[in-house]
Design a protein around this motif. Structure first.
Motif, PDB file in Angstrom:
ATOM      1  N   HIS A  98     -10.093  22.526  -7.562  1.00  0.00           N
ATOM      2  CA  HIS A  98      -9.765  22.346  -8.976  1.00  0.00           C
ATOM      3  C   HIS A  98      -8.461  23.065  -9.321  1.00  0.00           C
ATOM      4  O   HIS A  98      -7.602  22.520 -10.017  1.00  0.00           O
ATOM      5  CB  HIS A  98     -10.916  22.876  -9.837  1.00  0.00           C
ATOM      6  CG  HIS A  98     -10.759  22.553 -11.286  1.00  0.00           C
ATOM      7  ND1 HIS A  98     -10.230  23.452 -12.178  1.00  0.00           N
ATOM      8  CD2 HIS A  98     -11.019  21.434 -11.975  1.00  0.00           C
ATOM      9  CE1 HIS A  98     -10.189  22.886 -13.372  1.00  0.00           C
ATOM     10  NE2 HIS A  98     -10.657  21.669 -13.288  1.00  0.00           N
ATOM     11  N   ARG A  99      -8.295  24.291  -8.805  1.00  0.00           N
ATOM     12  CA  ARG A  99      -7.063  25.052  -9.079  1.00  0.00           C
ATOM     13  C   ARG A  99      -5.846  24.335  -8.506  1.00  0.00           C
ATOM     14  O   ARG A  99      -4.815  24.228  -9.159  1.00  0.00           O
ATOM     15  CB  ARG A  99      -7.168  26.452  -8.474  1.00  0.00           C
ATOM     16  CG  ARG A  99      -7.944  27.454  -9.322  1.00  0.00           C
ATOM     17  CD  ARG A  99      -7.703  28.883  -8.837  1.00  0.00           C
ATOM     18  NE  ARG A  99      -8.022  29.059  -7.435  1.00  0.00           N
ATOM     19  CZ  ARG A  99      -9.219  29.385  -6.969  1.00  0.00           C
ATOM     20  NH1 ARG A  99     -10.214  29.570  -7.802  1.00  0.00           N
ATOM     21  NH2 ARG A  99      -9.419  29.527  -5.665  1.00  0.00           N
ATOM     22  N   ARG A 100      -5.980  23.835  -7.272  1.00  0.00           N
ATOM     23  CA  ARG A 100      -4.839  23.145  -6.645  1.00  0.00           C
ATOM     24  C   ARG A 100      -4.492  21.869  -7.397  1.00  0.00           C
ATOM     25  O   ARG A 100      -3.317  21.540  -7.569  1.00  0.00           O
ATOM     26  CB  ARG A 100      -5.150  22.837  -5.188  1.00  0.00           C
ATOM     27  CG  ARG A 100      -5.260  24.092  -4.341  1.00  0.00           C
ATOM     28  CD  ARG A 100      -5.315  23.765  -2.902  1.00  0.00           C
ATOM     29  NE  ARG A 100      -3.991  23.276  -2.490  1.00  0.00           N
ATOM     30  CZ  ARG A 100      -3.673  22.974  -1.260  1.00  0.00           C
ATOM     31  NH1 ARG A 100      -4.552  23.107  -0.308  1.00  0.00           N
ATOM     32  NH2 ARG A 100      -2.480  22.542  -0.955  1.00  0.00           N
ATOM     33  N   LEU A 101      -5.516  21.140  -7.856  1.00  0.00           N
ATOM     34  CA  LEU A 101      -5.287  19.914  -8.622  1.00  0.00           C
ATOM     35  C   LEU A 101      -4.583  20.229  -9.934  1.00  0.00           C
ATOM     36  O   LEU A 101      -3.628  19.545 -10.325  1.00  0.00           O
ATOM     37  CB  LEU A 101      -6.625  19.215  -8.870  1.00  0.00           C
ATOM     38  CG  LEU A 101      -6.558  17.812  -9.452  1.00  0.00           C
ATOM     39  CD1 LEU A 101      -5.829  16.887  -8.481  1.00  0.00           C
ATOM     40  CD2 LEU A 101      -7.949  17.280  -9.729  1.00  0.00           C
ATOM     41  N   ALA A 102      -5.026  21.279 -10.609  1.00  0.00           N
ATOM     42  CA  ALA A 102      -4.401  21.675 -11.876  1.00  0.00           C
ATOM     43  C   ALA A 102      -2.941  22.064 -11.648  1.00  0.00           C
ATOM     44  O   ALA A 102      -2.066  21.701 -12.435  1.00  0.00           O
ATOM     45  CB  ALA A 102      -5.180  22.826 -12.500  1.00  0.00           C
ATOM     46  N   ALA A 103      -2.682  22.777 -10.538  1.00  0.00           N
ATOM     47  CA  ALA A 103      -1.302  23.170 -10.234  1.00  0.00           C
ATOM     48  C   ALA A 103      -0.441  21.946  -9.947  1.00  0.00           C
ATOM     49  O   ALA A 103       0.709  21.861 -10.388  1.00  0.00           O
ATOM     50  CB  ALA A 103      -1.290  24.125  -9.044  1.00  0.00           C
ATOM     51  N   ALA A 104      -1.012  20.973  -9.216  1.00  0.00           N
ATOM     52  CA  ALA A 104      -0.258  19.758  -8.900  1.00  0.00           C
ATOM     53  C   ALA A 104       0.045  18.972 -10.171  1.00  0.00           C
ATOM     54  O   ALA A 104       1.157  18.462 -10.353  1.00  0.00           O
ATOM     55  CB  ALA A 104      -1.046  18.899  -7.913  1.00  0.00           C
ATOM     56  N   LEU A 105      -0.932  18.875 -11.081  1.00  0.00           N
ATOM     57  CA  LEU A 105      -0.710  18.160 -12.340  1.00  0.00           C
ATOM     58  C   LEU A 105       0.331  18.878 -13.185  1.00  0.00           C
ATOM     59  O   LEU A 105       1.165  18.246 -13.833  1.00  0.00           O
ATOM     60  CB  LEU A 105      -2.026  18.030 -13.108  1.00  0.00           C
ATOM     61  CG  LEU A 105      -3.038  17.052 -12.512  1.00  0.00           C
ATOM     62  CD1 LEU A 105      -4.352  17.097 -13.284  1.00  0.00           C
ATOM     63  CD2 LEU A 105      -2.476  15.640 -12.504  1.00  0.00           C
ATOM     64  N   SER A 106       0.286  20.210 -13.185  1.00  0.00           N
ATOM     65  CA  SER A 106       1.256  20.994 -13.939  1.00  0.00           C
ATOM     66  C   SER A 106       2.669  20.781 -13.390  1.00  0.00           C
ATOM     67  O   SER A 106       3.623  20.618 -14.146  1.00  0.00           O
ATOM     68  CB  SER A 106       0.864  22.460 -13.872  1.00  0.00           C
ATOM     69  OG  SER A 106       1.885  23.251 -14.405  1.00  0.00           O
TER      70      SER A 106
END
Ligand SMILES: [Zn+2]
Length: 157
Positions: A68-76
């Motif tokens: 979830h953290r990596r996905l949020a970082a990628a979206l950011s």
């Protein structure tokens, strides 16, 4: 399709325990009288037992949270990239507007409103070349800055 061919197709499923009771009963009855199917069933069961004996991969406890953290970082990072593109487009538009305005002001200061209509092509070409080179240099600097920012975002994520 013969009974033997149909049962042969069920053997891997039987070894995995995926047959319903009726199919299992039909298969067992056929295998009791067919040496080929009995041998194949034993082979499939041995393979199944071998897979079951293999060590199971351990799933880290925080895998979902880390994903979830990596996905949020990628979206950011994607949102930041889109914002960079919008800013670059606005800067390019602003640069061209300023260049054109400066040309109009320069012409009017030199020769009044009439100078805007009576365009001297050689002078305009020099102005156009100068502003184009300036715009390219600005775009190049902006692209380098955007690339450095993106690299920094990648390092952080
Ligand atoms: Zn058979």
């Amino acid at each position: 399709m013969s009974d033997h061919e149909r049962i042969s197709g069920l053997l891997p499923l039987a070894a995995a325990g995926l047959l319903d009771p009726e199919e299992e009963r039909v298969l067992r009855r056929h295998a009791a009288g067919c040496a080929d199917c009995a041998a194949a069933l034993r082979a499939w069961q041995a393979i199944g037992a071998g897979f079951a004996a293999l060590p199971q991969p351990a799933v880290p406890r925080d895998l979902a949270a880390a994903t979830h953290r990596r996905l949020a970082a990628a979206l950011s990072a994607e949102a930041a990239r889109r914002w960079d593109e919008v800013v670059l487009a606005c800067l390019a538009l602003f640069g061209w507007t300023v260049g054109l305005s400066m040309w109009a002001v320069y012409r009017m200061v030199g020769g009044g409103y009439g100078a805007l209509v009576e365009v001297e092509w050689a002078e305009s070409l020099v102005w156009l070349t100068g502003t184009t080179v300036l715009a390219w240099l600005t775009a190049g600097v902006a692209a380098v800055l955007a690339a450095q920012r993106r690299k920094e975002l990648w390092r952080r994520s």
